[in-house]
Design a protein around this motif. Structure first.
Motif, PDB file in Angstrom:
ATOM      1  N   ARG A  37       0.839  -1.217   0.000  1.00 36.70           N
ATOM      2  CA  ARG A  37       0.000   0.000   0.000  1.00 36.70           C
ATOM      3  C   ARG A  37       0.861   1.249   0.000  1.00 36.70           C
ATOM      4  O   ARG A  37       0.570   2.225  -0.705  1.00 36.70           O
ATOM      5  CB  ARG A  37      -0.929  -0.001   1.224  1.00 36.70           C
ATOM      6  CG  ARG A  37      -2.069  -1.005   1.145  1.00 36.70           C
ATOM      7  CD  ARG A  37      -3.121  -0.703   2.188  1.00 36.70           C
ATOM      8  NE  ARG A  37      -2.596  -0.789   3.549  1.00 36.70           N
ATOM      9  CZ  ARG A  37      -2.620  -1.887   4.286  1.00 36.70           C
ATOM     10  NH1 ARG A  37      -3.131  -3.007   3.787  1.00 36.70           N
ATOM     11  NH2 ARG A  37      -2.151  -1.889   5.526  1.00 36.70           N
ATOM     12  N   LEU A  38       1.932   1.233   0.792  1.00 43.11           N
ATOM     13  CA  LEU A  38       2.810   2.395   0.869  1.00 43.11           C
ATOM     14  C   LEU A  38       3.486   2.649  -0.471  1.00 43.11           C
ATOM     15  O   LEU A  38       3.611   3.802  -0.910  1.00 43.11           O
ATOM     16  CB  LEU A  38       3.861   2.167   1.959  1.00 43.11           C
ATOM     17  CG  LEU A  38       4.776   3.336   2.310  1.00 43.11           C
ATOM     18  CD1 LEU A  38       3.965   4.557   2.735  1.00 43.11           C
ATOM     19  CD2 LEU A  38       5.744   2.924   3.425  1.00 43.11           C
ATOM     20  N   ARG A  39       3.891   1.595  -1.127  1.00 43.33           N
ATOM     21  CA  ARG A  39       4.491   1.740  -2.460  1.00 43.33           C
ATOM     22  C   ARG A  39       3.483   2.331  -3.441  1.00 43.33           C
ATOM     23  O   ARG A  39       3.833   3.187  -4.276  1.00 43.33           O
ATOM     24  CB  ARG A  39       4.967   0.356  -2.945  1.00 43.33           C
ATOM     25  CG  ARG A  39       5.362   0.296  -4.434  1.00 43.33           C
ATOM     26  CD  ARG A  39       6.560   1.183  -4.715  1.00 43.33           C
ATOM     27  NE  ARG A  39       6.951   1.148  -6.117  1.00 43.33           N
ATOM     28  CZ  ARG A  39       6.424   1.924  -7.076  1.00 43.33           C
ATOM     29  NH1 ARG A  39       5.471   2.798  -6.775  1.00 43.33           N
ATOM     30  NH2 ARG A  39       6.864   1.827  -8.317  1.00 43.33           N
ATOM     31  N   GLN A  40       2.248   1.906  -3.355  1.00 38.03           N
ATOM     32  CA  GLN A  40       1.217   2.396  -4.264  1.00 38.03           C
ATOM     33  C   GLN A  40       0.914   3.868  -4.019  1.00 38.03           C
ATOM     34  O   GLN A  40       0.774   4.650  -4.963  1.00 38.03           O
ATOM     35  CB  GLN A  40      -0.059   1.566  -4.082  1.00 38.03           C
ATOM     36  CG  GLN A  40      -1.161   1.863  -5.095  1.00 38.03           C
ATOM     37  CD  GLN A  40      -2.331   0.912  -4.944  1.00 38.03           C
ATOM     38  OE1 GLN A  40      -2.643   0.437  -3.859  1.00 38.03           O
ATOM     39  NE2 GLN A  40      -2.993   0.626  -6.049  1.00 38.03           N
ATOM     40  N   ARG A  44       6.654   5.417  -5.658  1.00 39.51           N
ATOM     41  CA  ARG A  44       8.106   5.243  -5.745  1.00 39.51           C
ATOM     42  C   ARG A  44       8.515   4.326  -4.597  1.00 39.51           C
ATOM     43  O   ARG A  44       7.671   3.859  -3.837  1.00 39.51           O
ATOM     44  CB  ARG A  44       8.844   6.582  -5.684  1.00 39.51           C
ATOM     45  CG  ARG A  44       8.561   7.432  -4.472  1.00 39.51           C
ATOM     46  CD  ARG A  44       9.267   8.782  -4.619  1.00 39.51           C
ATOM     47  NE  ARG A  44       9.082   9.642  -3.461  1.00 39.51           N
ATOM     48  CZ  ARG A  44       8.048  10.441  -3.265  1.00 39.51           C
ATOM     49  NH1 ARG A  44       7.066  10.485  -4.164  1.00 39.51           N
ATOM     50  NH2 ARG A  44       7.962  11.192  -2.193  1.00 39.51           N
ATOM     51  N   THR A  45       9.784   4.090  -4.459  1.00 35.01           N
ATOM     52  CA  THR A  45      10.270   3.131  -3.458  1.00 35.01           C
ATOM     53  C   THR A  45       9.732   3.420  -2.062  1.00 35.01           C
ATOM     54  O   THR A  45       9.778   4.559  -1.583  1.00 35.01           O
ATOM     55  CB  THR A  45      11.813   3.150  -3.408  1.00 35.01           C
ATOM     56  OG1 THR A  45      12.328   2.851  -4.712  1.00 35.01           O
ATOM     57  CG2 THR A  45      12.339   2.139  -2.414  1.00 35.01           C
ATOM     58  N   ALA A  46       9.236   2.365  -1.417  1.00 33.11           N
ATOM     59  CA  ALA A  46       8.793   2.463  -0.021  1.00 33.11           C
ATOM     60  C   ALA A  46       9.856   1.797   0.850  1.00 33.11           C
ATOM     61  O   ALA A  46      10.229   0.643   0.612  1.00 33.11           O
ATOM     62  CB  ALA A  46       7.457   1.767   0.164  1.00 33.11           C
ATOM     63  N   ASN A 211      10.175   5.403   5.562  1.00 27.40           N
ATOM     64  CA  ASN A 211       8.810   5.879   5.326  1.00 27.40           C
ATOM     65  C   ASN A 211       7.822   5.294   6.318  1.00 27.40           C
ATOM     66  O   ASN A 211       6.689   5.765   6.421  1.00 27.40           O
ATOM     67  CB  ASN A 211       8.364   5.524   3.908  1.00 27.40           C
ATOM     68  CG  ASN A 211       9.312   6.021   2.852  1.00 27.40           C
ATOM     69  OD1 ASN A 211       9.809   5.245   2.036  1.00 27.40           O
ATOM     70  ND2 ASN A 211       9.605   7.319   2.850  1.00 27.40           N
ATOM     71  N   SER A 212       8.236   4.248   7.024  1.00 30.18           N
ATOM     72  CA  SER A 212       7.383   3.612   8.022  1.00 30.18           C
ATOM     73  C   SER A 212       8.273   2.835   8.975  1.00 30.18           C
ATOM     74  O   SER A 212       9.366   2.397   8.606  1.00 30.18           O
ATOM     75  CB  SER A 212       6.373   2.676   7.344  1.00 30.18           C
ATOM     76  OG  SER A 212       5.473   2.111   8.284  1.00 30.18           O
ATOM     77  N   ASP A 271       4.746   2.860  13.671  1.00 30.75           N
ATOM     78  CA  ASP A 271       3.524   2.763  12.878  1.00 30.75           C
ATOM     79  C   ASP A 271       2.786   1.463  13.146  1.00 30.75           C
ATOM     80  O   ASP A 271       1.562   1.393  12.993  1.00 30.75           O
ATOM     81  CB  ASP A 271       3.865   2.890  11.389  1.00 30.75           C
ATOM     82  CG  ASP A 271       4.453   4.251  11.066  1.00 30.75           C
ATOM     83  OD1 ASP A 271       3.724   5.250  11.173  1.00 30.75           O
ATOM     84  OD2 ASP A 271       5.649   4.319  10.729  1.00 30.75           O
ATOM     85  N   TRP A 272       3.534   0.441  13.513  1.00 31.72           N
ATOM     86  CA  TRP A 272       2.928  -0.851  13.846  1.00 31.72           C
ATOM     87  C   TRP A 272       3.842  -1.565  14.815  1.00 31.72           C
ATOM     88  O   TRP A 272       5.043  -1.673  14.570  1.00 31.72           O
ATOM     89  CB  TRP A 272       2.743  -1.689  12.572  1.00 31.72           C
ATOM     90  CG  TRP A 272       1.997  -2.974  12.757  1.00 31.72           C
ATOM     91  CD1 TRP A 272       0.937  -3.201  13.585  1.00 31.72           C
ATOM     92  CD2 TRP A 272       2.254  -4.229  12.097  1.00 31.72           C
ATOM     93  NE1 TRP A 272       0.506  -4.506  13.468  1.00 31.72           N
ATOM     94  CE2 TRP A 272       1.289  -5.158  12.570  1.00 31.72           C
ATOM     95  CE3 TRP A 272       3.186  -4.646  11.139  1.00 31.72           C
ATOM     96  CZ2 TRP A 272       1.234  -6.475  12.132  1.00 31.72           C
ATOM     97  CZ3 TRP A 272       3.149  -5.956  10.696  1.00 31.72           C
ATOM     98  CH2 TRP A 272       2.179  -6.861  11.181  1.00 31.72           C
ATOM     99  N   THR A 273       3.292  -2.000  15.947  1.00 27.23           N
ATOM    100  CA  THR A 273       4.036  -2.761  16.935  1.00 27.23           C
ATOM    101  C   THR A 273       3.436  -4.155  17.056  1.00 27.23           C
ATOM    102  O   THR A 273       2.236  -4.300  17.286  1.00 27.23           O
ATOM    103  CB  THR A 273       4.001  -2.079  18.319  1.00 27.23           C
ATOM    104  OG1 THR A 273       4.663  -0.808  18.236  1.00 27.23           O
ATOM    105  CG2 THR A 273       4.695  -2.928  19.372  1.00 27.23           C
ATOM    106  N   VAL A 274       4.275  -5.165  16.876  1.00 23.36           N
ATOM    107  CA  VAL A 274       3.868  -6.561  17.037  1.00 23.36           C
ATOM    108  C   VAL A 274       4.461  -7.062  18.340  1.00 23.36           C
ATOM    109  O   VAL A 274       5.686  -7.063  18.510  1.00 23.36           O
ATOM    110  CB  VAL A 274       4.352  -7.433  15.861  1.00 23.36           C
ATOM    111  CG1 VAL A 274       3.932  -8.888  16.079  1.00 23.36           C
ATOM    112  CG2 VAL A 274       3.806  -6.913  14.541  1.00 23.36           C
ATOM    113  N   GLU A 275       3.619  -7.467  19.264  1.00 31.07           N
ATOM    114  CA  GLU A 275       4.091  -7.955  20.555  1.00 31.07           C
ATOM    115  C   GLU A 275       4.382  -9.452  20.464  1.00 31.07           C
ATOM    116  O   GLU A 275       3.567 -10.226  19.979  1.00 31.07           O
ATOM    117  CB  GLU A 275       3.045  -7.669  21.635  1.00 31.07           C
ATOM    118  CG  GLU A 275       2.805  -6.174  21.821  1.00 31.07           C
ATOM    119  CD  GLU A 275       1.783  -5.876  22.898  1.00 31.07           C
ATOM    120  OE1 GLU A 275       1.218  -6.843  23.465  1.00 31.07           O
ATOM    121  OE2 GLU A 275       1.543  -4.693  23.177  1.00 31.07           O
TER     122      GLU A 275
END
Length: 286
Positions: A37-40, A44-46, A211-212, A271-275
């Motif tokens: 999604r970020l690339r879209q 350009r490059t994510a 970027n993220s 932006d996202w944390t996985v425990e």
């Protein structure tokens, strides 16, 4: 090729247990979705940063996610901060000029940040890039003939490392040692202050390219120390090399301050944390 086809081959090649499929569904697939999604959106490059303590599985997750993105028709690269370590000779010079603890690779200040930044920049530009590779056994960069050359730009870069995206601590936090290593080998705080300054300067310039930011959050530092011991045991069983059990605690102590800081500070802004639980299994997210 279906996911099941290439994933089975990937797991076999990496020697992964069957329960990695759970990690793949909980972490790799959603990470690939985010990257796509970020690339879209960017067109350009994510570039995604993947932060995780030693032994958290970040390298495997990055590699599997890049493979999934490629299966979806995107060009993707899993890049490791570890491949930008300064060679032993350079670190020995830092140890003489600044502080003896800088001979140990890992903390901020022991990476070639300029090379890492240039590599990330080239992955976004039209042309070709050669990706460095660090030989940990020899404690220096692998010969250039073993580096990988790619056509650029690529669609997605997953840049993984134990301190990727980390921020510096406040000066007041540096006053109190966090372990015996700091009390005995850095009583005046010179090493930890210099490391903190590197993180606050050159490393922030490097991380500004992200970027993220995604965090694989270990349950505690104590668990991380155990993961490292497991890694060394497997290395000794496989190759006959690796640190002795008695040396692992001192080595991990070099990472303790910043690891604890990341676990406390980064979840609020990632932006996202996985425990993860003590067995590296994903058990929650935010």
């Amino acid at each position: 090729m279906r996911d099941d086809d290439w994933l089975a081959d990937f797991m076999a090649a990496e020697g992964l247990p069957e329960d990695f499929r759970t990690t793949f569904e909980w972490v790799c697939r959603p990470l690939a979705d985010r990257a796509g999604r970020l690339r879209q959106v960017r067109r350009r490059t994510a570039t995604l940063g993947l932060c995780g303590a030693q032994g958290s599985g970040k390298s495997t997750i990055a590699a599997a996610t890049a493979r999934l993105l490629e299966a979806r028709g995107l060009t993707a690269v899993a890049l490791s901060l570890d491949d930008f370590y300064l060679p032993a000779g350079v670190r020995q010079q830092l140890a003489k000029e600044i502080h003896p603890l800088l001979a140990v690779r890992g903390p901020p200040g022991t990476h070639d940040v300029r090379l890492a930044g240039a590599t990330l920049d080239q992955l976004r530009a039209k042309g070709r890039v050669t990706l460095p590779r660090f030989d940990k056994a020899a404690d220096t960069r692998a010969p250039r003939g073993g580096w990988t050359t790619l056509a650029t730009p690529v669609d997605v870069v997953i840049f993984e490392g134990w301190c990727v995206g980390a921020r510096a601590q406040g000066l007041a936090a540096l006053a109190t040692p966090v372990n015996d290593l700091e009390r005995e080998a850095d009583p005046d705080g010179r090493w930890r202050t210099w490391v903190n300054e590197q993180l606050d300067g050159p490393y922030q310039e490097l991380f500004a390219r992200l970027n993220s930011l995604v965090l694989l959050k270990a349950p505690s530092f104590e668990v991380v120390a155990g993961w490292r011991a497991e890694q060394e045991l497997k290395l000794r069983e496989r190759t006959g090399q690796g640190m002795a059990e008695a040396d692992i605690g001192r080595f991990v102590a070099h990472y303790e301050r910043l690891t604890r800081w990341i676990l406390a500070e980064m979840p609020e802004r990632a932006d996202w944390t996985v425990e993860l639980d003590a067995h590296r299994r994903p058990v929650g997210e935010r």
